[in-house]
Every structure is written in C-alpha cells, then in structure tokens.
Scaffold this active site. Structure first.
Site, PDB file in Angstrom:
ATOM      1  N   CYS A   1       0.798  -1.220   0.000  1.00 15.09           N
ATOM      2  CA  CYS A   1       0.000   0.000   0.000  1.00 15.09           C
ATOM      3  C   CYS A   1       0.833   1.272   0.000  1.00 15.09           C
ATOM      4  O   CYS A   1       0.284   2.376  -0.006  1.00 15.09           O
ATOM      5  CB  CYS A   1      -0.952  -0.009   1.192  1.00 15.09           C
ATOM      6  SG  CYS A   1      -2.000  -1.485   1.224  1.00 15.09           S
TER       7      CYS A   1
ATOM      8  N   HIS B   1      -2.733   7.716   6.491  1.00 17.65           N
ATOM      9  CA  HIS B   1      -2.935   6.396   5.872  1.00 17.65           C
ATOM     10  C   HIS B   1      -4.296   5.883   6.312  1.00 17.65           C
ATOM     11  O   HIS B   1      -5.053   5.364   5.502  1.00 17.65           O
ATOM     12  CB  HIS B   1      -1.817   5.446   6.284  1.00 17.65           C
ATOM     13  CG  HIS B   1      -1.892   4.116   5.625  1.00 17.65           C
ATOM     14  ND1 HIS B   1      -1.841   3.961   4.253  1.00 17.65           N
ATOM     15  CD2 HIS B   1      -2.019   2.867   6.131  1.00 17.65           C
ATOM     16  CE1 HIS B   1      -1.933   2.679   3.952  1.00 17.65           C
ATOM     17  NE2 HIS B   1      -2.046   1.992   5.058  1.00 17.65           N
TER      18      HIS B   1
ATOM     19  N   GLU C   1      -0.707   5.073  13.944  1.00 16.36           N
ATOM     20  CA  GLU C   1      -0.405   6.279  13.171  1.00 16.36           C
ATOM     21  C   GLU C   1      -0.665   7.535  13.991  1.00 16.36           C
ATOM     22  O   GLU C   1       0.097   8.511  13.914  1.00 16.36           O
ATOM     23  CB  GLU C   1      -1.222   6.305  11.879  1.00 16.36           C
ATOM     24  CG  GLU C   1      -0.802   7.405  10.930  1.00 16.36           C
ATOM     25  CD  GLU C   1      -1.552   7.390   9.608  1.00 16.36           C
ATOM     26  OE1 GLU C   1      -1.205   8.210   8.731  1.00 16.36           O
ATOM     27  OE2 GLU C   1      -2.487   6.578   9.453  1.00 16.36           O
TER      28      GLU C   1
ATOM     29  N   LYS D   1      -9.882   7.838   3.124  1.00 18.88           N
ATOM     30  CA  LYS D   1     -10.292   6.453   2.903  1.00 18.88           C
ATOM     31  C   LYS D   1     -11.682   6.181   3.471  1.00 18.88           C
ATOM     32  O   LYS D   1     -12.316   5.179   3.110  1.00 18.88           O
ATOM     33  CB  LYS D   1      -9.281   5.479   3.520  1.00 18.88           C
ATOM     34  CG  LYS D   1      -7.964   5.363   2.757  1.00 18.88           C
ATOM     35  CD  LYS D   1      -7.099   4.269   3.351  1.00 18.88           C
ATOM     36  CE  LYS D   1      -5.776   4.108   2.608  1.00 18.88           C
ATOM     37  NZ  LYS D   1      -4.816   5.192   2.905  1.00 18.88           N
TER      38      LYS D   1
ATOM     39  N   HIS E   1      -9.913   1.821   0.442  1.00 16.36           N
ATOM     40  CA  HIS E   1      -8.460   1.677   0.379  1.00 16.36           C
ATOM     41  C   HIS E   1      -8.057   1.166  -0.997  1.00 16.36           C
ATOM     42  O   HIS E   1      -8.348   0.019  -1.350  1.00 16.36           O
ATOM     43  CB  HIS E   1      -8.012   0.706   1.475  1.00 16.36           C
ATOM     44  CG  HIS E   1      -6.545   0.644   1.684  1.00 16.36           C
ATOM     45  ND1 HIS E   1      -5.641   1.340   0.914  1.00 16.36           N
ATOM     46  CD2 HIS E   1      -5.788  -0.055   2.588  1.00 16.36           C
ATOM     47  CE1 HIS E   1      -4.420   1.084   1.325  1.00 16.36           C
ATOM     48  NE2 HIS E   1      -4.482   0.239   2.337  1.00 16.36           N
TER      49      HIS E   1
ATOM     50  N   PHE F   1       1.895  -3.512   3.947  1.00 11.75           N
ATOM     51  CA  PHE F   1       2.270  -4.793   4.542  1.00 11.75           C
ATOM     52  C   PHE F   1       3.765  -5.028   4.297  1.00 11.75           C
ATOM     53  O   PHE F   1       4.291  -4.741   3.225  1.00 11.75           O
ATOM     54  CB  PHE F   1       1.474  -5.932   3.915  1.00 11.75           C
ATOM     55  CG  PHE F   1       0.057  -6.061   4.415  1.00 11.75           C
ATOM     56  CD1 PHE F   1      -0.441  -5.235   5.400  1.00 11.75           C
ATOM     57  CD2 PHE F   1      -0.781  -7.036   3.889  1.00 11.75           C
ATOM     58  CE1 PHE F   1      -1.743  -5.371   5.862  1.00 11.75           C
ATOM     59  CE2 PHE F   1      -2.083  -7.182   4.331  1.00 11.75           C
ATOM     60  CZ  PHE F   1      -2.574  -6.351   5.319  1.00 11.75           C
TER      61      PHE F   1
END
Length: 412
Positions: free
Chosen positions: A162, A302, A313, A334, A339, A398
């Site tokens: 991502c 994010h 975050e 998002k 996403h 990831f």
C-alpha cells in the site's frame, strides 16, 4: 538540487472519473461504498467495496487494447492521459529521453490472474491466454503509459504493497531533484475488487464486515472501526523540474517539498505498536525539505480504519509533531474512497495537494464514537476551511513499508 513542481493531475476513483468530480465528492463527504456489482458475492463474508463506477475505457483506448489490458492498466492509462493533457507535456516539444514513467501497483492484474487460473483448472494449459503475463505483471501500467506518450526516460514500477504509489512519486521526485530526469509521469493504480482478493482479506480479518450498511463501514479513528473497505482506481501526476516547467510555459499547480521512507522491521502485516517506522518516515520527509512541524497544516493519514493501524499512526503523529499535532487536521479520505491498496498513496497525494491549493480539507466521515486512542482533529463528518502552508500524506504497506510526502500549493 532542483525544485520539483506539479503540472498535471489525473484520477479514476470510486467517487469519480476525474479530479474535479472526485474532489467535489470528497468535500461533500460522499461515500463510494456499495454492494459489489462486478461478481456474485454469494458465500463471501464481505459483499461490498468501493468500486469504480461508470468508467468507459474506450474514452482512452480502442476495443482491441481494452481486451488486452487489465483494468488496473486501463485506470493508469486514463489517469495518465488526464495528467499529461493538463500539463501539456509532449515528446514532440520536450526531450523524451529525459521524461520518465514510474507507476506503482501493489498487486497488478489480479482480475486477469484469477480468470486465467480458472481457465487453466477447468480447460487445461492450452487455453491460458497468451496475453496473461503482459496483462498481469504490475510493471505493465508504467510500460504502456511510456509507449502511449513516447517517453523514454526512467521507467519502472515500485511494488511495496500500500506504499507503492507513494514510493513511485517519491522516487520520481528524487530523480528530478538530482538531475536524472526533467519530468516524470508518476502515481499508482489498482483493480483488486475480485473474488479471491475479497475472500483473502476477509479471511485475514482485515476488512470491515458491515454488509448491511456499506456507506458507514469505513470509519477511520472511530472507536467502532472494524477494518478497511476495499477500493480501486488510478491516480497519476506529472511532476517536473521548476526550470523545465517554466521554460515551456507550463501552468504550475503545486510543489513537492519533502519525501521520507522507512521500514518497521516488525511484522508481516501489523504496524509497529508505537508507529516508530511511521515516525521515521515523517521525520525524514520534514528534514529533507527543511520543514518545521508548525508549517504543516494538514496530514492526509494512511488511516485505513483498522483498530491497530489508526492508533499506531496517531501515536506516530504525536511523536513527530508534539503539541502541534493538536493544531493540525489529521484526517482520512479512505472513509470515502475505501483503500486503493497500491494506488492509495498517489490518490492521497493529489488530495493533499488539492487541499493545500484551495484551503479546503475533506472530512473523515462516519465519526460516531470518539476513540481516546485516536484523539486528534480528523475534520469529523464535515469539510474544514483552513489556510494550509504544507500538507503531508502517509502511505504504509504490509511488510512494514512506510512513505511520506510533503506538498504545497504554488504561489509565484
């Protein structure tokens, strides 16, 4: 080191097929989530997503090309076409050897992959498409865009989950800054609303399961968040050296002023608990541009709507920005777009630039129950008007991949 400016933007998203439509929907707090229409979801634990709607590839490519290009490549071509047209960049009027294309994707042609696996298992090896490999591989979007426009400069495709398209923009920025290219077409694309992808993310318990109310499913920073909503689309920008853009009379939309990247070195999918890797990327981003924390007015998080990710975050932002963290807006679009996986970083970089240009900050929708672990101002449920000097955007993938970009509007 040369200054790097933005001269073109292009989007294909669950909220619209271009930048103005998507931006208006974001400011209005619209959601792109709905029941999945692309395949039969019977037996699936998740039955909704943020699909791209009403996209016609024939606006950009012919029927033969459409049959031979996976949807992720079609989205990338469409977004690139928009961005290049807006920029006025052309291989006829600028040296194509110094114009490159870097477009990232976390997965690539997943739809093509699944279709050919079914064909192989049901009909045998001889029926697998001869176009399977070039349709599936993640670098093909960058390749096709360079072919389309004749740009022969640096060309590759970051694949860092991502963070892929944020890395694409950041590395393109560095190549221009350091003199390896004069201009770059850069961003990301993803088209993973497919049966296997939905099943896989659901089984790892990463996605929201609010099948009865998709619109409210993505709720970053809310206490009731239960996972991300899968999205898709393409996002591309044209960036150039300031002297190159000025010499050809381009309209300058904004400037990239910082880039940072790091690794969590912690876990395959979970973030480091205190967001240490995210802190490192954000601090590097600020340091690379000589940016003091007080100059940042907006951070496009994010913010995927996962319990661990959003809290980590938030902690990271507090670690980098200190007391100023409570004076900036730290929101997640998002909540509306879902996403986009490898395409998320580029989409959110464009959103951040639009916010810096206009002073309008999109809301984080679906804020119902405050979470004490996510207690920063996310512009809950309503857009905010605020003058912004610099906007920062985060993208984490990831494997512990982290990237941060800093952008600002253009002022002569």
């Amino acid at each position: 080191m040369r200054r790097v400016v933005v001269t073109g933007l292009g989007l294909v998203t669950p909220l619209g097929a271009d930048v103005p439509t998507t931006w208006s929907a974001l400011l209005a707090g619209d959601s792109g989530a709905a029941p999945i229409s692309r395949f039969d979801t019977s037996g699936h634990g998740v039955t909704f997503a943020c699909e791209v709607k009403d996209f016609d590839p024939l606006q950009y490519i012919d029927r033969k090309e459409a049959r031979r290009y996976d949807r992720f490549a079609q989205y990338a071509i469409a977004a690139s076409d928009q961005a290049v047209r807006q920029s006025g960049l052309s291989a006829d009027t600028a040296d194509p050897r110094h114009i490159g294309v870097v477009i990232g994707s976390g997965i690539g042609g997943m739809e093509t992959y699944e279709e050919n696996c079914r064909t192989f298992l049901e009909k045998g090896p001889s029926r697998v498409s001869p176009f399977f490999v070039p349709m599936f591989i993640p670098n093909m979007a960058a390749g096709l865009v360079s072919i389309r426009f004749g740009f022969t400069g640096p060309n590759f495709a970051p694949v860092s989950a991502c963070a892929s398209s944020a890395h694409a923009i950041g590395e393109s920025y560095r190549m221009i800054r350091d003199g390896m290219a004069n201009a770059m077409v850069t961003g990301g694309s993803e088209a993973c609303v497919t049966p296997l992808t939905v099943a896989a993310f659901h089984n790892m318990k990463a996605m929201s399961t609010r099948n009865d109310d998709p619109v409210t499913a993505s709720r970053p920073f809310d206490k009731g968040r239960d996972g991300f909503v899968l999205g898709e689309g393409g996002a591309v920008m044209v960036i150039e050296a300031l002297d190159h853009a000025t010499a050809r009379g381009a309209t300058i939309l904004g400037e990239i002023v910082g880039y940072g990247l790091s690794a969590d070195a912690f876990h395959m999918s979970a973030p480091a608990p205190g967001g240490e890797g995210a802190q490192q990327a954000m601090q590097m981003c600020l340091d690379s541009g000589g940016i003091t924390p007080e100059r940042v007015g907006y951070i496009n998080a994010h913010g995927t709507s996962t319990p661990l990710g959003d809290a980590a975050e938030t902690s990271a932002v507090k670690g980098v920005f200190g007391d100023h963290a409570r004076r900036l807006v730290f929101g997640s679009t998002k909540s509306m777009t879902g996403h986009l996986l490898g395409g998320a970083g580029a989409l959110e970089a464009i959103v951040s630039l639009c916010a810096a240009r206009t002073g309008e900050i999109p809301p984080t929708i679906n804020q119902v129950t405050p979470d004490p672990d996510c207690d920063l101002d996310c512009a809950p449920n309503k857009a905010v008007i605020r003058k912004i000097d610099i906007a920062l955007t985060n993208a984490f993938g990831f494997g512990g991949h982290n990237a941060s970009l800093a952008l600002r509007g253009w002022d002569e």
